[in-house]
Design a protein around this motif. Structure first.
Motif, PDB file in Angstrom:
ATOM      1  N   SER A 145       7.629   6.875  15.273  1.00  0.00           N
ATOM      2  CA  SER A 145       7.835   5.999  16.371  1.00  0.00           C
ATOM      3  C   SER A 145       7.068   4.774  16.197  1.00  0.00           C
ATOM      4  O   SER A 145       7.994   3.710  16.225  1.00  0.00           O
ATOM      5  CB  SER A 145       8.026   6.128  17.501  1.00  0.00           C
ATOM      6  N   SER A 146       6.153   5.135  15.175  1.00  0.00           N
ATOM      7  CA  SER A 146       5.304   3.562  14.938  1.00  0.00           C
ATOM      8  C   SER A 146       4.963   3.806  13.339  1.00  0.00           C
ATOM      9  O   SER A 146       5.124   5.128  12.812  1.00  0.00           O
ATOM     10  CB  SER A 146       4.035   3.446  15.399  1.00  0.00           C
ATOM     11  N   THR A 147       4.111   3.061  12.787  1.00  0.00           N
ATOM     12  CA  THR A 147       3.229   2.789  11.439  1.00  0.00           C
ATOM     13  C   THR A 147       3.645   2.890  10.874  1.00  0.00           C
ATOM     14  O   THR A 147       3.121   2.609   9.041  1.00  0.00           O
ATOM     15  CB  THR A 147       1.912   4.025  11.796  1.00  0.00           C
ATOM     16  N   TRP A 148       5.448   2.660  10.185  1.00  0.00           N
ATOM     17  CA  TRP A 148       5.832   3.111   9.166  1.00  0.00           C
ATOM     18  C   TRP A 148       6.393   0.843   8.153  1.00  0.00           C
ATOM     19  O   TRP A 148       7.004   1.013   7.866  1.00  0.00           O
ATOM     20  CB  TRP A 148       6.625   3.228   8.814  1.00  0.00           C
ATOM     21  N   GLN A 149       6.020  -0.013   8.902  1.00  0.00           N
ATOM     22  CA  GLN A 149       6.182  -1.492   9.129  1.00  0.00           C
ATOM     23  C   GLN A 149       5.738  -1.639   7.700  1.00  0.00           C
ATOM     24  O   GLN A 149       6.478  -2.744   7.393  1.00  0.00           O
ATOM     25  CB  GLN A 149       6.127  -2.216  10.321  1.00  0.00           C
ATOM     26  N   GLY A 150       4.349  -0.865   7.256  1.00  0.00           N
ATOM     27  CA  GLY A 150       3.969  -2.093   6.447  1.00  0.00           C
ATOM     28  C   GLY A 150       4.390  -2.223   4.794  1.00  0.00           C
ATOM     29  O   GLY A 150       4.521  -2.810   3.638  1.00  0.00           O
ATOM     30  N   PHE A 151       5.868  -1.071   5.058  1.00  0.00           N
ATOM     31  CA  PHE A 151       6.383  -0.652   3.106  1.00  0.00           C
ATOM     32  C   PHE A 151       7.599  -1.601   3.533  1.00  0.00           C
ATOM     33  O   PHE A 151       8.376  -1.868   4.517  1.00  0.00           O
ATOM     34  CB  PHE A 151       6.810   0.436   2.940  1.00  0.00           C
ATOM     35  N   GLU A 152       7.448  -2.320   2.396  1.00  0.00           N
ATOM     36  CA  GLU A 152       8.711  -3.277   1.502  1.00  0.00           C
ATOM     37  C   GLU A 152       9.884  -2.587   0.931  1.00  0.00           C
ATOM     38  O   GLU A 152      11.091  -3.060   1.072  1.00  0.00           O
ATOM     39  CB  GLU A 152       8.611  -4.422   1.085  1.00  0.00           C
ATOM     40  N   THR A 153       9.158  -1.186   0.156  1.00  0.00           N
ATOM     41  CA  THR A 153       9.777  -0.481  -0.361  1.00  0.00           C
ATOM     42  C   THR A 153       9.781   1.131  -1.044  1.00  0.00           C
ATOM     43  O   THR A 153       8.462   1.177  -0.271  1.00  0.00           O
ATOM     44  CB  THR A 153      10.154  -0.876  -1.413  1.00  0.00           C
ATOM     45  N   LEU A 154      11.304   1.491  -0.892  1.00  0.00           N
ATOM     46  CA  LEU A 154      10.354   3.215  -0.599  1.00  0.00           C
ATOM     47  C   LEU A 154      11.388   4.204  -1.405  1.00  0.00           C
ATOM     48  O   LEU A 154      12.359   3.039  -1.998  1.00  0.00           O
ATOM     49  CB  LEU A 154      11.378   3.301   0.774  1.00  0.00           C
ATOM     50  N   ILE A 155      10.730   4.437  -2.383  1.00  0.00           N
ATOM     51  CA  ILE A 155      11.559   5.631  -3.417  1.00  0.00           C
ATOM     52  C   ILE A 155      11.509   6.400  -3.253  1.00  0.00           C
ATOM     53  O   ILE A 155       9.584   7.429  -2.860  1.00  0.00           O
ATOM     54  CB  ILE A 155      10.603   4.992  -4.196  1.00  0.00           C
ATOM     55  N   SER A 156      12.117   7.238  -2.858  1.00  0.00           N
ATOM     56  CA  SER A 156      12.276   8.979  -3.254  1.00  0.00           C
ATOM     57  C   SER A 156      12.690   9.844  -4.775  1.00  0.00           C
ATOM     58  O   SER A 156      13.393   9.183  -5.420  1.00  0.00           O
ATOM     59  CB  SER A 156      12.743   9.098  -2.048  1.00  0.00           C
ATOM     60  N   GLN A 157      12.021  10.975  -4.132  1.00  0.00           N
ATOM     61  CA  GLN A 157      12.485  12.069  -5.404  1.00  0.00           C
ATOM     62  C   GLN A 157      12.267  13.011  -4.961  1.00  0.00           C
ATOM     63  O   GLN A 157      11.909  13.421  -4.050  1.00  0.00           O
ATOM     64  CB  GLN A 157      11.698  11.664  -6.952  1.00  0.00           C
ATOM     65  N   GLN A 158      13.661  14.084  -5.306  1.00  0.00           N
ATOM     66  CA  GLN A 158      13.203  15.476  -4.682  1.00  0.00           C
ATOM     67  C   GLN A 158      12.088  16.222  -5.107  1.00  0.00           C
ATOM     68  O   GLN A 158      12.250  15.902  -6.438  1.00  0.00           O
ATOM     69  CB  GLN A 158      15.267  16.111  -4.705  1.00  0.00           C
ATOM     70  N   CYS A 159      11.595  16.766  -4.227  1.00  0.00           N
ATOM     71  CA  CYS A 159      10.865  17.774  -4.944  1.00  0.00           C
ATOM     72  C   CYS A 159      10.777  19.532  -3.969  1.00  0.00           C
ATOM     73  O   CYS A 159      10.457  19.729  -3.482  1.00  0.00           O
ATOM     74  CB  CYS A 159       9.112  17.404  -3.531  1.00  0.00           C
ATOM     75  N   GLY A 160      11.304  20.065  -5.378  1.00  0.00           N
ATOM     76  CA  GLY A 160      11.887  21.334  -5.320  1.00  0.00           C
ATOM     77  C   GLY A 160      12.287  21.725  -4.457  1.00  0.00           C
ATOM     78  O   GLY A 160      13.705  21.136  -3.601  1.00  0.00           O
TER      79      GLY A 160
END
Length: 308
Positions: free
Chosen positions: A231-246
């Motif tokens: 619900s909170s604390t994630w507002q600081g990121f302008e970019t999200l990059i993800s990759q599958q981790c096994g």
């Protein structure tokens, strides 16, 4: 040598959506097989101010670190022209050549880059104008599902007024059947974490600080299902990059463009508020380029992401 072409490509090959068009660059991309997120990697790509394609291979750990970084292709785009980019496909011939393809918005038009390059970063290929009308888009991404063959491909775009668009990509790479859903004006950044035969799922943060999954069934009409993860604390990121981790879930890199800092997280299979998130803290490097994206493995044996 890169050539900027003005003609619209009516039937472009969407290599960023349709995998198996290039051989994997195993020196830069890892596919962890352990259940622990420690040691998993995310391959972050960027367009520099000079218009180069660059990369950073970020490894999860305490502390998280950059295993490798550098410039892949030099002068791919005119300096300062790139605004946003989808994930780009990067493969190699196992010897000396890399193959790159994918879509980027330059100004208000969508362009497709397709080129080869060697260790010197000199590129040979084209950047082709696909079409205009992209000035109000703030995010673009491709998604596909395959097993022995490609079963489906889709392209997504988010506009500044919060409308999420989806196109179906046919076997010739043509974008068709545009549909849309409103209500995503609060989204600040989004990244693809799942692609199956029947749905795609994005992980997204909002300007208010919440973290959500956006589950999008592939059928019509387009009816996304939104679930809150935090619900909170994630507002600081302008970019999200993800990759599958096994088999663990998703390795997530959040980039704060104000401070040029990146933070790494392991996100377990998304189950709403019960989703497990492990923080690896700040990455020991800076992220100062104007545009960031994910480098996709071009290996035909890779599997679609399955983070939900």
């Amino acid at each position: 040598m890169i050539k900027i072409l003005g003609a619209t490509t009516a039937a472009m090959l969407i290599a960023g959506l349709i995998p198996g068009t290039a051989v994997a660059r195993q020196s830069a991309v890892a596919t962890p097989s352990t259940a622990s997120a420690g040691g998993c990697m995310v391959l972050a790509g960027s367009v520099t101010a000079a218009g180069d394609h660059a990369y950073k291979t970020v490894v999860a750990g305490t502390p998280s670190r950059v295993l490798a970084s550098g410039t892949l292709g030099r002068g791919v785009y005119p300096a300062g022209a790139a605004r946003i980019s989808q994930s780009m496909t990067w493969g190699d011939d196992g010897i000396s050549l890399s193959f790159v393809s994918g879509d980027t918005v330059l100004g208000d038009a969508l362009y497709r880059a397709q080129y080869t390059t060697g260790d010197d970063g000199v590129v040979d290929g084209t950047v082709t104008r696909v079409g205009g009308g992209w000035g109000n888009f703030v995010a673009i991404e491709g998604a596909s599902y395959w097993d022995s063959v490609v079963r489906r491909g889709n392209a997504y775009g988010l506009t500044s007024d919060g409308t999420l668009y989806r196109w179906t990509v046919d076997s010739k790479g043509v974008w068709r059947n545009k549909v849309s859903a409103p209500g995503f004006a609060a989204v600040k950044a989004m990244t693809l974490i799942s692609s199956t035969l029947t749905y795609d799922t994005f992980l997204a943060n909002t300007r208010g600080g919440a973290l959500y999954t956006i589950h999008i069934p592939t059928g019509a009409p387009m009816k996304p299902v939104v679930k809150q993860i935090r619900s909170s604390t994630w507002q600081g990121f302008e970019t999200l990059i993800s990759q599958q981790c096994g088999n663990y879930g998703t390795l997530l890199l959040g980039i704060d463009r104000d401070t040029h800092l990146g933070y790494l997280y392991a996100v377990g299979h998304a189950t709403g508020p019960t989703t497990v998130i492990q923080s690896f803290g700040k990455v020991s490097t800076t992220f100062a380029d104007p545009v960031y994206f994910h480098w996709d493995d071009g290996n035909a044996t890779a599997k679609p992401p399955f983070g939900e």
